[in-house]
Design an enzyme around this catalytic site. Structure first.
Site, PDB file in Angstrom:
ATOM      1  N   THR A 111       1.945 -10.371  11.731  1.00 61.97           N
ATOM      2  CA  THR A 111       1.366  -9.026  11.748  1.00 61.97           C
ATOM      3  C   THR A 111      -0.092  -9.051  12.197  1.00 61.97           C
ATOM      4  O   THR A 111      -0.780 -10.062  12.017  1.00 61.97           O
ATOM      5  CB  THR A 111       1.458  -8.440  10.321  1.00 61.97           C
ATOM      6  OG1 THR A 111       0.614  -7.304  10.221  1.00 61.97           O
ATOM      7  CG2 THR A 111       0.979  -9.427   9.264  1.00 61.97           C
ATOM      8  N   ASP A 112      -0.575  -7.925  12.701  1.00 60.14           N
ATOM      9  CA  ASP A 112      -2.002  -7.817  13.047  1.00 60.14           C
ATOM     10  C   ASP A 112      -2.882  -7.724  11.795  1.00 60.14           C
ATOM     11  O   ASP A 112      -4.098  -7.876  11.883  1.00 60.14           O
ATOM     12  CB  ASP A 112      -2.252  -6.601  13.957  1.00 60.14           C
ATOM     13  CG  ASP A 112      -1.895  -5.261  13.324  1.00 60.14           C
ATOM     14  OD1 ASP A 112      -1.330  -5.244  12.206  1.00 60.14           O
ATOM     15  OD2 ASP A 112      -2.180  -4.215  13.943  1.00 60.14           O
ATOM     16  N   GLU A 113      -2.241  -7.490  10.631  1.00 63.62           N
ATOM     17  CA  GLU A 113      -3.046  -7.295   9.412  1.00 63.62           C
ATOM     18  C   GLU A 113      -3.785  -8.571   9.002  1.00 63.62           C
ATOM     19  O   GLU A 113      -4.740  -8.522   8.238  1.00 63.62           O
ATOM     20  CB  GLU A 113      -2.163  -6.759   8.274  1.00 63.62           C
ATOM     21  CG  GLU A 113      -1.486  -5.467   8.688  1.00 63.62           C
ATOM     22  CD  GLU A 113      -0.787  -4.712   7.563  1.00 63.62           C
ATOM     23  OE1 GLU A 113      -1.162  -4.872   6.398  1.00 63.62           O
ATOM     24  OE2 GLU A 113       0.142  -3.937   7.889  1.00 63.62           O
ATOM     25  N   TYR A 150      -0.507  -9.049   0.777  1.00 64.85           N
ATOM     26  CA  TYR A 150       0.491  -9.175   1.860  1.00 64.85           C
ATOM     27  C   TYR A 150      -0.107  -9.902   3.061  1.00 64.85           C
ATOM     28  O   TYR A 150       0.433 -10.904   3.537  1.00 64.85           O
ATOM     29  CB  TYR A 150       1.000  -7.791   2.284  1.00 64.85           C
ATOM     30  CG  TYR A 150       1.718  -7.788   3.628  1.00 64.85           C
ATOM     31  CD1 TYR A 150       2.921  -8.469   3.793  1.00 64.85           C
ATOM     32  CD2 TYR A 150       1.175  -7.119   4.740  1.00 64.85           C
ATOM     33  CE1 TYR A 150       3.574  -8.484   5.029  1.00 64.85           C
ATOM     34  CE2 TYR A 150       1.827  -7.132   5.967  1.00 64.85           C
ATOM     35  CZ  TYR A 150       3.021  -7.816   6.109  1.00 64.85           C
ATOM     36  OH  TYR A 150       3.658  -7.835   7.333  1.00 64.85           O
ATOM     37  N   LYS A 188       0.772 -13.633   4.739  1.00 65.21           N
ATOM     38  CA  LYS A 188       1.214 -13.828   6.124  1.00 65.21           C
ATOM     39  C   LYS A 188       0.229 -14.738   6.866  1.00 65.21           C
ATOM     40  O   LYS A 188       0.625 -15.588   7.655  1.00 65.21           O
ATOM     41  CB  LYS A 188       1.325 -12.478   6.854  1.00 65.21           C
ATOM     42  CG  LYS A 188       2.466 -11.584   6.409  1.00 65.21           C
ATOM     43  CD  LYS A 188       3.856 -12.145   6.680  1.00 65.21           C
ATOM     44  CE  LYS A 188       4.223 -12.190   8.149  1.00 65.21           C
ATOM     45  NZ  LYS A 188       5.644 -12.582   8.358  1.00 65.21           N
ATOM     46  N   ASN A 243       1.723  -1.957  13.606  1.00 67.22           N
ATOM     47  CA  ASN A 243       2.711  -1.224  12.788  1.00 67.22           C
ATOM     48  C   ASN A 243       3.901  -0.770  13.619  1.00 67.22           C
ATOM     49  O   ASN A 243       3.723  -0.089  14.624  1.00 67.22           O
ATOM     50  CB  ASN A 243       2.057   0.027  12.187  1.00 67.22           C
ATOM     51  CG  ASN A 243       1.146  -0.301  11.029  1.00 67.22           C
ATOM     52  OD1 ASN A 243       0.188  -1.046  11.199  1.00 67.22           O
ATOM     53  ND2 ASN A 243       1.439   0.240   9.862  1.00 67.22           N
TER      54      ASN A 243
HETATM   55  P1  NAD Z   1      11.601  -5.677   5.933  1.00 67.76           P
HETATM   56  O1  NAD Z   1      10.955  -5.647   4.590  1.00 67.76           O
HETATM   57  O2  NAD Z   1      12.294  -4.458   6.449  1.00 67.76           O
HETATM   58  O3  NAD Z   1      12.693  -6.855   5.976  1.00 67.76           O
HETATM   59  C1  NAD Z   1      12.471  -8.119   5.410  1.00 67.76           C
HETATM   60  C2  NAD Z   1      13.817  -8.818   5.289  1.00 67.76           C
HETATM   61  O4  NAD Z   1      13.589 -10.120   4.711  1.00 67.76           O
HETATM   62  C3  NAD Z   1      14.804  -8.094   4.348  1.00 67.76           C
HETATM   63  O5  NAD Z   1      16.076  -8.001   4.969  1.00 67.76           O
HETATM   64  C4  NAD Z   1      14.855  -8.974   3.114  1.00 67.76           C
HETATM   65  O6  NAD Z   1      16.118  -8.934   2.455  1.00 67.76           O
HETATM   66  C5  NAD Z   1      14.576 -10.350   3.707  1.00 67.76           C
HETATM   67  N1  NAD Z   1      14.022 -11.264   2.702  1.00 67.76           N
HETATM   68  C6  NAD Z   1      12.982 -11.016   1.858  1.00 67.76           C
HETATM   69  N2  NAD Z   1      12.799 -12.072   1.040  1.00 67.76           N
HETATM   70  C7  NAD Z   1      13.710 -13.017   1.404  1.00 67.76           C
HETATM   71  C8  NAD Z   1      14.009 -14.316   0.936  1.00 67.76           C
HETATM   72  N3  NAD Z   1      13.307 -14.864  -0.074  1.00 67.76           N
HETATM   73  N4  NAD Z   1      15.000 -15.023   1.534  1.00 67.76           N
HETATM   74  C9  NAD Z   1      15.702 -14.466   2.562  1.00 67.76           C
HETATM   75  N5  NAD Z   1      15.474 -13.226   3.040  1.00 67.76           N
HETATM   76  C10 NAD Z   1      14.486 -12.507   2.461  1.00 67.76           C
HETATM   77  O7  NAD Z   1      10.482  -6.173   6.929  1.00 67.76           O
HETATM   78  P2  NAD Z   1      10.180  -5.760   8.438  1.00 67.76           P
HETATM   79  O8  NAD Z   1       9.323  -4.574   8.429  1.00 67.76           O
HETATM   80  O9  NAD Z   1      11.450  -5.762   9.195  1.00 67.76           O
HETATM   81  O10 NAD Z   1       9.292  -6.998   8.899  1.00 67.76           O
HETATM   82  C11 NAD Z   1       9.902  -8.192   9.370  1.00 67.76           C
HETATM   83  C12 NAD Z   1       8.825  -9.216   9.701  1.00 67.76           C
HETATM   84  O11 NAD Z   1       7.954  -8.690  10.681  1.00 67.76           O
HETATM   85  C13 NAD Z   1       7.963  -9.589   8.504  1.00 67.76           C
HETATM   86  O12 NAD Z   1       7.707 -10.978   8.588  1.00 67.76           O
HETATM   87  C14 NAD Z   1       6.688  -8.788   8.704  1.00 67.76           C
HETATM   88  O13 NAD Z   1       5.576  -9.457   8.142  1.00 67.76           O
HETATM   89  C15 NAD Z   1       6.615  -8.740  10.210  1.00 67.76           C
HETATM   90  N6  NAD Z   1       5.920  -7.544  10.759  1.00 67.76           N
HETATM   91  C16 NAD Z   1       6.277  -6.286  10.325  1.00 67.76           C
HETATM   92  C17 NAD Z   1       5.642  -5.183  10.905  1.00 67.76           C
HETATM   93  C18 NAD Z   1       6.026  -3.770  10.497  1.00 67.76           C
HETATM   94  O14 NAD Z   1       5.369  -2.826  10.914  1.00 67.76           O
HETATM   95  N7  NAD Z   1       7.082  -3.562   9.731  1.00 67.76           N
HETATM   96  C19 NAD Z   1       4.651  -5.362  11.860  1.00 67.76           C
HETATM   97  C20 NAD Z   1       4.334  -6.668  12.274  1.00 67.76           C
HETATM   98  C21 NAD Z   1       4.983  -7.742  11.722  1.00 67.76           C
HETATM   99  P1  TYD Z   2       2.424   1.550   5.644  1.00 65.45           P
HETATM  100  O1  TYD Z   2       3.552   2.236   6.351  1.00 65.45           O
HETATM  101  O2  TYD Z   2       2.613   1.149   4.217  1.00 65.45           O
HETATM  102  O3  TYD Z   2       2.011   0.308   6.549  1.00 65.45           O
HETATM  103  P2  TYD Z   2       0.715  -0.699   6.431  1.00 65.45           P
HETATM  104  O4  TYD Z   2       0.100  -0.528   5.100  1.00 65.45           O
HETATM  105  O5  TYD Z   2       1.346  -2.044   6.587  1.00 65.45           O
HETATM  106  O6  TYD Z   2      -0.179  -0.310   7.559  1.00 65.45           O
HETATM  107  O7  TYD Z   2       1.160   2.499   5.703  1.00 65.45           O
HETATM  108  C1  TYD Z   2       0.658   2.991   6.926  1.00 65.45           C
HETATM  109  C2  TYD Z   2      -0.588   3.787   6.635  1.00 65.45           C
HETATM  110  O8  TYD Z   2      -0.206   4.976   5.902  1.00 65.45           O
HETATM  111  C3  TYD Z   2      -1.582   3.075   5.743  1.00 65.45           C
HETATM  112  O9  TYD Z   2      -2.898   3.416   6.159  1.00 65.45           O
HETATM  113  C4  TYD Z   2      -1.302   3.613   4.355  1.00 65.45           C
HETATM  114  C5  TYD Z   2      -0.856   5.032   4.629  1.00 65.45           C
HETATM  115  N1  TYD Z   2       0.146   5.606   3.695  1.00 65.45           N
HETATM  116  C6  TYD Z   2      -0.068   6.872   3.151  1.00 65.45           C
HETATM  117  O10 TYD Z   2      -1.086   7.533   3.400  1.00 65.45           O
HETATM  118  N2  TYD Z   2       0.902   7.382   2.325  1.00 65.45           N
HETATM  119  C7  TYD Z   2       2.031   6.691   2.011  1.00 65.45           C
HETATM  120  O11 TYD Z   2       2.875   7.206   1.219  1.00 65.45           O
HETATM  121  C8  TYD Z   2       2.236   5.392   2.583  1.00 65.45           C
HETATM  122  C9  TYD Z   2       3.455   4.586   2.269  1.00 65.45           C
HETATM  123  C10 TYD Z   2       1.248   4.889   3.427  1.00 65.45           C
END
Ligand code: NAD
Ligand code: TYD
Length: 361
Positions: free
Chosen positions: A142-144, A167, A171, A196
């Protein structure tokens, strides 16, 4: 497109991004075996993969990446030649409440996978794997990890890590370990850091699906603080297209930033979403916006994320296929057309899908 056979482990494939990636690889690369390892936490939903679950090149494996013995046996048994690692605890708010889950899954789980890959792919053990040329440990991040920006500048691949939530710290730690295994043991690794994501199948705890779901059912939409925090949004299918490119063409040992140059304040984004929802639901203009409710800010809330993704564009030719407006409208359409999915997620029914579908076989 190459027709080399590969045996790939994707972790976290029942989650949001993972399910899009699994679907893409299963459909696009019929000569690859796609193994989806997922522990099915609250975020894992096999209903996300209904359309490909019977494909002959797809295998679901239920298991926990924090269990080292299980992971070692799994690698011995299936002899994966590449890993694309997405399994993680992914929600910042949950990391504030329960950081240990993030330490175990995101850090310990990643190290377990690194150790198993290192053992399987070590020189002299090649009978256990296909051609060494195929070996790759791909860390999806992630970029975070880069921290928070003020109103100017972008994160590049050389921005120093400065994670600020449990978090992002977990990561960041995992990314460092992946690179350390590359440097110390010569493990072929690659890392990508994405902004995101939004799109279909996202668990409705994250901002966009939460807001869609709440507006749909006339519930309050919580806005943290003043709604002035900025995120850089990317449609999930553009992210998985980028992962596909990095997986096949990325330089081993390198890092790629992925983002759509789509910065929005949370309040602007939600206001835009409200007008799309009013229109799609046939409600009078302004009705959804009445649901916005300002609530206490998130602890340590990062102000701004913004990714400079020019490297992946210049070197690998990737660019997003949709504008943010197009992606958002498509996402709203998907949630409104998939009421059953949303209803199963909100009722918890999705957690029975594994027993229902897999235990009967
Ligand atoms: P998500 O929470 O939707 O999915 C995570 C998956 O991992 C789930 O299916 C969960 O069951 C599985 N999991 C969790 N713990 C586990 C364990 N101990 N063993 C096996 N499986 C396990 O997450 P996402 O949003 O799809 O993100 C996927 C990846 O991409 C993550 O590594 C996240 O850090 C990264 N990422 C997410 C975003 C975003 O915006 N969602 C952006 C950049 C990077
Ligand atoms: P989120 O979707 O949780 O992603 P991330 O924290 O990984 O960026 O949140 C996106 C943005 O929205 C973040 O600035 C927090 C804000 N947010 C709200 O204002 N209300 C909400 O209910 C949630 C879940 C997030």
């Amino acid at each position: 497109m190459s027709d080399i056979q590969r045996n790939i482990l994707i972790t976290g494939g029942a989650g949001f991004i993972g399910s899009h990636l699994v679907r893409r690889f299963v459909k696009r690369y019929p000569h690859y075996i796609i193994n989806n390892l997922d522990n099915l936490t609250y975020a894992g939903n096999l209903e996300n993969l209904r359309d490909i679950e019977t494909a002959s090149n797809y295998r679901f494996i239920k298991g926990d990446i924090t269990d080292a013995a299980f992971i070692n046996q799994l690698f011995e048994k299936h002899r994966f030649d590449a890993v694309i690692h997405l399994a993680a605890e992914s929600h910042v708010d949950r990391s504030i409440v329960s950081p240990m889950d993030f330490i175990f899954t995101n850090i310990v789980g990643t190290v377990n996978l690194l150790n198993a890959a290192k053992t399987l792919w070590q020189p002299g053990k090649t009978e256990h794997a296909t051609s060494e040329i195929n070996h790759l440990f791909y860390q999806v991040s992630t970029d975070e990890v880069y921290g928070s920006l003020d109103h100017g500048g972008y994160f590049t691949e050389t921005t120093p890590y400065d994670p600020r939530s449990p978090y992002s710290a977990s990561k960041a730690s995992a990314d460092h370990l992946v690179r350390a295994y590359g440097h110390t043991y010569g493990l072929p690794v690659v890392v990508s850091n994405c902004s995101n994501n939004y799109g279909a199948y996202q668990f409705p705890e994250k901002l966009i699906p939460l807001a869609i779901n709440n507006i749909r059912s006339n519930k309050a939409v919580p806005i943290y603080g003043k709604g002035e925090n900025i995120r850089d949004w990317l449609w999930v299918e553009d992210h998985v297209a980028a992962i596909d490119l990095v997986f096949h063409n990325g330089k081993r040992g390198d890092t790629y930033n992925i983002g759509g140059f789509n910065e929005r304040t949370n309040i602007d984004l939600i206001m835009q979403l409200c007008s799309i929802m009013d229109e799609k639901l046939g409600r009078p203009a302004g009705s959804s916006a009445k649901l916005l409710t300002y609530v206490k800010d998130r602890a340590g809330h990062d102000l701004r994320y913004a990714i400079d993704s020019s490297r992946i564009t210049n070197e690998l030719g990737w660019k997003p296929s949709l504008t943010f407006e197009e992606g958002l409208a498509k996402t709203v359409d998907w949630y409104l057309a998939n009421e059953e999915w949303l209803q199963h997620v909100t009722s918890g029914d999705y957690q029975h899908y594994y027993e229902q579908q897999y235990h009967k076989r």
